[in-house]
Design a protein around this motif. Structure first.
Motif, PDB file in Angstrom:
ATOM      1  N   ALA A 416       0.879  -1.189   0.000  1.00 45.18           N
ATOM      2  CA  ALA A 416       0.000   0.000   0.000  1.00 45.18           C
ATOM      3  C   ALA A 416       0.908   1.228   0.000  1.00 45.18           C
ATOM      4  N   PRO A 417       0.433   2.386  -0.476  1.00 50.72           N
ATOM      5  CA  PRO A 417       1.321   3.561  -0.609  1.00 50.72           C
ATOM      6  C   PRO A 417       2.007   3.957   0.702  1.00 50.72           C
ATOM      7  N   VAL A 418       3.214   4.482   0.567  1.00 56.68           N
ATOM      8  CA  VAL A 418       3.880   5.145   1.697  1.00 56.68           C
ATOM      9  C   VAL A 418       3.798   6.641   1.389  1.00 56.68           C
ATOM     10  N   THR A 419       3.123   7.367   2.254  1.00 58.69           N
ATOM     11  CA  THR A 419       2.928   8.803   2.037  1.00 58.69           C
ATOM     12  C   THR A 419       3.894   9.559   2.941  1.00 58.69           C
ATOM     13  N   ILE A 420       4.543  10.590   2.395  1.00 62.91           N
ATOM     14  CA  ILE A 420       5.344  11.444   3.272  1.00 62.91           C
ATOM     15  C   ILE A 420       4.570  12.724   3.533  1.00 62.91           C
ATOM     16  N   ASP A 421       4.813  13.314   4.698  1.00 64.30           N
ATOM     17  CA  ASP A 421       4.018  14.478   5.097  1.00 64.30           C
ATOM     18  C   ASP A 421       4.332  15.709   4.267  1.00 64.30           C
ATOM     19  N   ASP A 422       5.558  15.766   3.665  1.00 65.54           N
ATOM     20  CA  ASP A 422       5.944  16.998   2.992  1.00 65.54           C
ATOM     21  C   ASP A 422       7.064  16.732   1.989  1.00 65.54           C
ATOM     22  N   VAL A 423       6.813  17.073   0.742  1.00 63.71           N
ATOM     23  CA  VAL A 423       7.870  16.901  -0.274  1.00 63.71           C
ATOM     24  C   VAL A 423       8.776  18.139  -0.380  1.00 63.71           C
ATOM     25  N   ALA A 424       8.376  19.259   0.229  1.00 62.39           N
ATOM     26  CA  ALA A 424       9.109  20.523   0.030  1.00 62.39           C
ATOM     27  C   ALA A 424      10.593  20.439   0.421  1.00 62.39           C
ATOM     28  N   PRO A 425      10.959  19.753   1.525  1.00 60.36           N
ATOM     29  CA  PRO A 425      12.382  19.759   1.911  1.00 60.36           C
ATOM     30  C   PRO A 425      13.321  19.171   0.854  1.00 60.36           C
ATOM     31  N   ILE A 426      12.764  18.415  -0.096  1.00 61.74           N
ATOM     32  CA  ILE A 426      13.617  17.808  -1.139  1.00 61.74           C
ATOM     33  C   ILE A 426      14.386  18.888  -1.897  1.00 61.74           C
ATOM     34  N   ARG A 427      13.798  20.083  -1.961  1.00 60.01           N
ATOM     35  CA  ARG A 427      14.436  21.174  -2.716  1.00 60.01           C
ATOM     36  C   ARG A 427      15.787  21.590  -2.134  1.00 60.01           C
ATOM     37  N   THR A 428      16.052  21.215  -0.888  1.00 58.69           N
ATOM     38  CA  THR A 428      17.325  21.666  -0.308  1.00 58.69           C
ATOM     39  C   THR A 428      18.515  21.046  -1.042  1.00 58.69           C
ATOM     40  N   SER A 429      18.373  19.802  -1.516  1.00 57.60           N
ATOM     41  CA  SER A 429      19.551  19.163  -2.127  1.00 57.60           C
ATOM     42  C   SER A 429      19.310  18.602  -3.523  1.00 57.60           C
ATOM     43  N   PHE A 430      18.030  18.413  -3.929  1.00 59.86           N
ATOM     44  CA  PHE A 430      17.775  17.699  -5.188  1.00 59.86           C
ATOM     45  C   PHE A 430      16.523  18.288  -5.819  1.00 59.86           C
ATOM     46  N   PRO A 431      16.646  19.562  -6.349  1.00 48.73           N
ATOM     47  CA  PRO A 431      15.439  20.269  -6.775  1.00 48.73           C
ATOM     48  C   PRO A 431      14.663  19.569  -7.885  1.00 48.73           C
ATOM     49  N   ASN A 432      15.327  18.789  -8.749  1.00 45.69           N
ATOM     50  CA  ASN A 432      14.586  18.140  -9.847  1.00 45.69           C
ATOM     51  C   ASN A 432      14.303  16.658  -9.570  1.00 45.69           C
ATOM     52  N   PHE A 433      14.346  16.248  -8.314  1.00 43.06           N
ATOM     53  CA  PHE A 433      14.161  14.835  -7.971  1.00 43.06           C
ATOM     54  C   PHE A 433      12.829  14.264  -8.488  1.00 43.06           C
ATOM     55  N   LEU A 434      11.746  15.019  -8.281  1.00 36.40           N
ATOM     56  CA  LEU A 434      10.431  14.463  -8.650  1.00 36.40           C
ATOM     57  C   LEU A 434      10.308  14.330 -10.170  1.00 36.40           C
ATOM     58  N   ASP A 435      10.816  15.313 -10.917  1.00 34.55           N
ATOM     59  CA  ASP A 435      10.771  15.227 -12.386  1.00 34.55           C
ATOM     60  C   ASP A 435      11.669  14.096 -12.879  1.00 34.55           C
ATOM     61  N   LEU A 436      12.846  14.001 -12.291  1.00 37.15           N
ATOM     62  CA  LEU A 436      13.799  12.963 -12.716  1.00 37.15           C
ATOM     63  C   LEU A 436      13.198  11.562 -12.487  1.00 37.15           C
ATOM     64  N   MET A 437      12.573  11.378 -11.340  1.00 34.83           N
ATOM     65  CA  MET A 437      11.977  10.070 -11.052  1.00 34.83           C
ATOM     66  C   MET A 437      10.771   9.818 -11.953  1.00 34.83           C
ATOM     67  N   ALA A 438      10.019  10.884 -12.263  1.00 37.34           N
ATOM     68  CA  ALA A 438       8.864  10.724 -13.153  1.00 37.34           C
ATOM     69  C   ALA A 438       9.332  10.284 -14.538  1.00 37.34           C
ATOM     70  N   ASN A 439      10.446  10.848 -15.024  1.00 36.24           N
ATOM     71  CA  ASN A 439      10.982  10.440 -16.328  1.00 36.24           C
ATOM     72  C   ASN A 439      11.399   8.975 -16.327  1.00 36.24           C
ATOM     73  N   LEU A 440      11.816   8.475 -15.176  1.00 37.72           N
ATOM     74  CA  LEU A 440      12.236   7.060 -15.109  1.00 37.72           C
ATOM     75  C   LEU A 440      11.031   6.131 -14.918  1.00 37.72           C
ATOM     76  N   GLY A 441       9.899   6.688 -14.453  1.00 32.77           N
ATOM     77  CA  GLY A 441       8.706   5.834 -14.318  1.00 32.77           C
ATOM     78  C   GLY A 441       8.003   5.881 -12.963  1.00 32.77           C
ATOM     79  N   ALA A 442       8.471   6.719 -12.048  1.00 32.97           N
ATOM     80  CA  ALA A 442       7.817   6.810 -10.719  1.00 32.97           C
ATOM     81  C   ALA A 442       7.199   8.191 -10.580  1.00 32.97           C
ATOM     82  N   THR A 443       5.883   8.250 -10.496  1.00 36.06           N
ATOM     83  CA  THR A 443       5.252   9.571 -10.443  1.00 36.06           C
ATOM     84  C   THR A 443       4.678   9.849  -9.054  1.00 36.06           C
ATOM     85  N   LEU A 444       4.629  11.144  -8.756  1.00 36.15           N
ATOM     86  CA  LEU A 444       4.126  11.562  -7.450  1.00 36.15           C
ATOM     87  C   LEU A 444       2.606  11.649  -7.487  1.00 36.15           C
ATOM     88  N   ARG A 445       1.985  11.140  -6.446  1.00 38.43           N
ATOM     89  CA  ARG A 445       0.537  11.255  -6.355  1.00 38.43           C
ATOM     90  C   ARG A 445       0.225  12.221  -5.233  1.00 38.43           C
TER      91      ARG A 445
END
Ligand code: S3P
Length: 445
Positions: A416-445
């Motif tokens: 079942a999904p693992v939800t994190i409370d906040d994606v915003a802190p990712i910007r501190t070190s990996f600003p394009n993480f969500l786009d990069l993962m989406a290009n590989l096949g994992a999308t954010l819901r």
């Protein structure tokens, strides 16, 4: 502005297909910070390519501007730093808000400690909890003075030394941040500043100081590495190529390893031997990693890493490996959750004082996702295996970018999904993480 003030944005990953394709990793955070700092202390124009444009590094650029350097980004993405030379910084008019960045605040404290000026530092809710005594004490030896909240916590004010003294300092904890702060303070002192370390921590400061023309020697005896800096050098502007951050590469590498059918090429990964503990550990666990197109960029070894899915087995990770993978334990714990058998990670005391208490937070988040874990004072045991990640939890990431990315990736193998409370802190070190993962096949819901 610190990320704690923004509204939270929860999220979880959905895997549409096995992860596939190529991705380029953003610049190394440690090297990006240092390029701005040393560029500001050099004479002339330093040009930096491949800079990580995450919030932590932007905070350092702003702080170095407040200290008098001129810094601009051009429309090709190159960063230009016009330095003021050793001794040329000016007292900032405002409090330096370093956001989430431990490296930013600690290294800049070191830089400022040798100047007869007063500087105030603060940060976000995470940084304000972190111990600064480890930095303040050696800087006090050199003549700086501090006033702080209880336990050397931010906000802190520092009055730099009028006549900074060189010192020989044995690191009480294996920390490149402390080593770098002492060396950077030593730039303003006459004579030799020496740092002794028993466990080798990342050496980006030493490499870059040499690259800018400083005399830095490292010599190993039977107990310590002696890192010696000759004070008051003339640093000459230099062009820096920032390699991709192995600590960021760790996320797609582990994601492709654990998702069946995946085949991903992660390009431009820095492979400084003091940073590769995670890759060594994954290979011991049975991961399928191939290093191709090996080369040197800006004085650092770099390669592309091809990752194919593999079945993993649990291993013992020795304490001596901790400095070379200190930021990678959260994502290693994710790999351990699907590895057959038990993975024990030793020597984790420093994880308790990172952007969060990562040892406790990992143990809590994994347990909430159905993984059996045992948390010790300085170790973590993860019992992995097929089907062990039930998911269905919402995990608190406590303003910690690496926890956020790790738990999103855990969700890729959860029932079942693992939800994190906040994606915003990712910007501190990996600003394009969500786009990069989406290009590989994992999308954010
Ligand atoms: C860093 C050193 C490490 C690491 C941090 C970056 C650096 O901290 O955790 O993310 O750039 O010097 P410590 O040196 O405190 O272990």
């Amino acid at each position: 502005m610190s990320s704690s003030s923004a509204a939270q944005q929860p999220g979880s990953f959905v895997l549409a297909q096995p992860l596939n394709g190529e991705c380029a990793i953003p610049g190394d955070k440690s090297i990006s910070h240092r390029s701005l700092m040393l560029g500001a202390l050099a004479i002339g124009e330093t040009i930096v390519s491949g800079m990580l444009e995450g919030e932590d590094v932007i905070g350092t650029a702003n702080a170095m501007r407040a200290l008098g350097a001129e810094i601009e980004r051009d429309d090709k993405g190159l960063w230009h730093v016009w330095g003021r030379g050793i001794g040329g910084l000016i007292e900032p008019e405002q409090v330096l808000d370093m956001g989430n960045a431990g490296t930013g605040v600690r290294l800049i404290m070191g830089i400022c400690a040798g100047y007869p000026m007063t500087v105030f530092f603060t940060g976000d809710g995470s940084l304000r909890k972190r111990p600064m005594g480890r930095i303040a004490k050696p800087l006090e030896n050199m003549g700086a003075r501090f006033i702080s909240r209880d336990g050397y916590r931010l906000p802190m004010g520092m009055v730099g030394a009028k006549k900074p003294m060189p010192q020989t300092y044995e690191l009480p904890v294996p920390s490149a941040q402390v080593k770098s702060a002492v060396l950077f303070a030593g730039l303003m002192a006459p004579g030799t500043t020496t740092v002794l370390e028993t466990e080798h921590s990342r050496d980006h400061s030493e490499r870059m100081l040499r690259f800018f023309g400083a005399d830095v020697q490292a010599e190993q005896d039977n107990k310590h590495l002696h890192v010696r800096l000759q004070g008051q050098p003339t640093l000459k502007a230099a062009n820096i190529v920032v390699p991709g951050d192995p600590s960021s590469a760790a996320f797609p590498v582990v994601a492709a390893t654990i998702c069946p059918g995946s085949d991903v090429l992660v390009k431009g990964v820095g492979l400084n031997p003091l940073r590769t503990g995670l890759f060594d550990t994954l290979i011991e666990m049975g991961a399928d990693l191939t290093f191709v197109n090996e080369r040197e960029e800006g004085g650092e070894p770099v390669a592309d890493v091809r990752v194919r899915h593999a079945e993993l087995r649990g291993v013992e990770v020795p304490p001596g490996r901790a400095p070379s993978m200190i930021d990678e334990y959260p994502i290693l714990s994710v790999a351990a959750s699907v590895a057959q058998g038990k993975t024990t990670m030793h020597g984790l005391a420093e994880l308790r004082v990172k952007e969060s208490d990562r040892l406790a937070a990992m143990a809590r988040g994994l347990a909430a996702s159905g993984v059996k874990v045992e948390e010790g004072e300085e170790h973590l045991v993860v019992h992995g295996g097929e089907g062990s990640v039930t998911g269905g939890a919402t995990v608190q990431t406590e303003l910690d970018h690496r926890l956020a990315m790790s738990f999103l990736i855990l969700g890729l193998v959860a029932k079942a999904p693992v939800t994190i409370d906040d994606v915003a802190p990712i910007r501190t070190s990996f600003p394009n993480f969500l786009d990069l993962m989406a290009n590989l096949g994992a999308t954010l819901r």
